[in-house]
Scaffold this motif. Structure first.
Motif, PDB file in Angstrom:
ATOM      1  N   LEU A  80       0.853  -1.181   0.000  1.00 39.80           N
ATOM      2  CA  LEU A  80       0.000   0.000   0.000  1.00 39.80           C
ATOM      3  C   LEU A  80       0.895   1.239   0.000  1.00 39.80           C
ATOM      4  O   LEU A  80       1.732   1.401   0.893  1.00 39.80           O
ATOM      5  CB  LEU A  80      -0.916  -0.013   1.219  1.00 39.80           C
ATOM      6  N   ILE A  81       0.716   2.077  -1.001  1.00 37.62           N
ATOM      7  CA  ILE A  81       1.517   3.283  -1.191  1.00 37.62           C
ATOM      8  C   ILE A  81       0.602   4.479  -0.953  1.00 37.62           C
ATOM      9  O   ILE A  81      -0.341   4.699  -1.717  1.00 37.62           O
ATOM     10  CB  ILE A  81       2.099   3.335  -2.616  1.00 37.62           C
ATOM     11  N   ALA A  82       0.869   5.218   0.114  1.00 38.01           N
ATOM     12  CA  ALA A  82      -0.012   6.327   0.482  1.00 38.01           C
ATOM     13  C   ALA A  82       0.577   7.671   0.064  1.00 38.01           C
ATOM     14  O   ALA A  82       1.781   7.903   0.209  1.00 38.01           O
ATOM     15  CB  ALA A  82      -0.269   6.319   1.983  1.00 38.01           C
ATOM     16  N   TYR A  83      -0.302   8.534  -0.429  1.00 39.98           N
ATOM     17  CA  TYR A  83       0.045   9.898  -0.796  1.00 39.98           C
ATOM     18  C   TYR A  83      -0.919  10.866  -0.148  1.00 39.98           C
ATOM     19  O   TYR A  83      -2.121  10.591  -0.061  1.00 39.98           O
ATOM     20  CB  TYR A  83      -0.037  10.096  -2.322  1.00 39.98           C
ATOM     21  N   MET A  84      -0.393  11.982   0.304  1.00 45.57           N
ATOM     22  CA  MET A  84      -1.246  13.089   0.722  1.00 45.57           C
ATOM     23  C   MET A  84      -1.834  13.690  -0.557  1.00 45.57           C
ATOM     24  O   MET A  84      -1.161  13.745  -1.586  1.00 45.57           O
ATOM     25  CB  MET A  84      -0.435  14.157   1.465  1.00 45.57           C
ATOM     26  N   ALA A  85      -3.086  14.110  -0.480  1.00 40.88           N
ATOM     27  CA  ALA A  85      -3.740  14.696  -1.642  1.00 40.88           C
ATOM     28  C   ALA A  85      -4.695  15.794  -1.187  1.00 40.88           C
ATOM     29  O   ALA A  85      -5.204  15.759  -0.065  1.00 40.88           O
ATOM     30  CB  ALA A  85      -4.492  13.628  -2.433  1.00 40.88           C
ATOM     31  N   LYS A  86      -4.927  16.711  -2.061  1.00 40.06           N
ATOM     32  CA  LYS A  86      -5.854  17.817  -1.807  1.00 40.06           C
ATOM     33  C   LYS A  86      -7.118  17.558  -2.624  1.00 40.06           C
ATOM     34  O   LYS A  86      -7.046  17.243  -3.804  1.00 40.06           O
ATOM     35  CB  LYS A  86      -5.193  19.137  -2.219  1.00 40.06           C
ATOM     36  N   TYR A  87      -8.271  17.661  -1.971  1.00 41.58           N
ATOM     37  CA  TYR A  87      -9.546  17.571  -2.681  1.00 41.58           C
ATOM     38  C   TYR A  87      -9.645  18.782  -3.603  1.00 41.58           C
ATOM     39  O   TYR A  87      -9.414  19.909  -3.188  1.00 41.58           O
ATOM     40  CB  TYR A  87     -10.697  17.561  -1.670  1.00 41.58           C
ATOM     41  N   SER A  88      -9.979  18.557  -4.863  1.00 41.38           N
ATOM     42  CA  SER A  88     -10.063  19.641  -5.831  1.00 41.38           C
ATOM     43  C   SER A  88     -11.515  19.992  -6.143  1.00 41.38           C
ATOM     44  O   SER A  88     -11.950  21.107  -5.912  1.00 41.38           O
ATOM     45  CB  SER A  88      -9.312  19.252  -7.110  1.00 41.38           C
ATOM     46  N   GLN A  89     -12.272  19.002  -6.674  1.00 39.62           N
ATOM     47  CA  GLN A  89     -13.668  19.271  -7.005  1.00 39.62           C
ATOM     48  C   GLN A  89     -14.423  17.981  -7.269  1.00 39.62           C
ATOM     49  O   GLN A  89     -13.840  16.930  -7.410  1.00 39.62           O
ATOM     50  CB  GLN A  89     -13.767  20.190  -8.213  1.00 39.62           C
TER      51      GLN A  89
END
Length: 138
Positions: A80-89
């Protein structure tokens, strides 16, 4: 070993998107950070953009690697490779999940997590400061 990407998605209030696996899916009833299997030659970031569009109908911006966790479920081993992400739309529409929540970081321990996601939950709970977002450029 199957490579799977997971997105730790934040909204503007600093809440994190979590989703519950629906009945009939592996790990049914357990909460996870949404994502999916990498296709051959696909980067984790590209996978997350594709999977979140397909499975939830939303757009995200992955911006920082968060960690890897290898887990043996008995019948299958995953990385499992986790990334931080920002909700866009986009408006969330569930396909592989039966429920979702925007949870504060301190609330994450209240959920029954899929085993592969637990190390990421523990790391999020241990962070004392807001998650850095310098690489977003905004």
């Amino acid at each position: 070993m199957i490579e799977v990407a997971a997105a730790i998605i934040e909204n503007d209030q600093g809440q994190i998107l979590i989703a519950r696996r629906k009945k009939g899916k592996s790990q049914e009833g357990m909460w996870e950070f949404p994502g999916g299997k990498l296709e051959p030659g696909e980067s984790p970031e590209t996978c997350l953009i594709r999977e979140l569009q397909e499975e939830m109908g939303i757009e995200i911006i992955p911006y920082e690697w968060f960690g890897n966790n290898e887990h043996d479920y008995g019948t299958v081993q995953i990385k499992l490779i986790a990334y931080m992400a920002k909700y866009s739309q986009g408006e969330i529409k569930l396909t592989d999940h039966d429920e979702y929540r925007w949870a504060g970081r301190s609330e994450l321990s209240e959920y029954d997590w899929a085993p592969a996601d637990i190390p990421f939950v523990e790391r999020l709970l241990s962070l004392r400061h807001p998650i850095p977002r310098e690489s977003l450029g905004s």
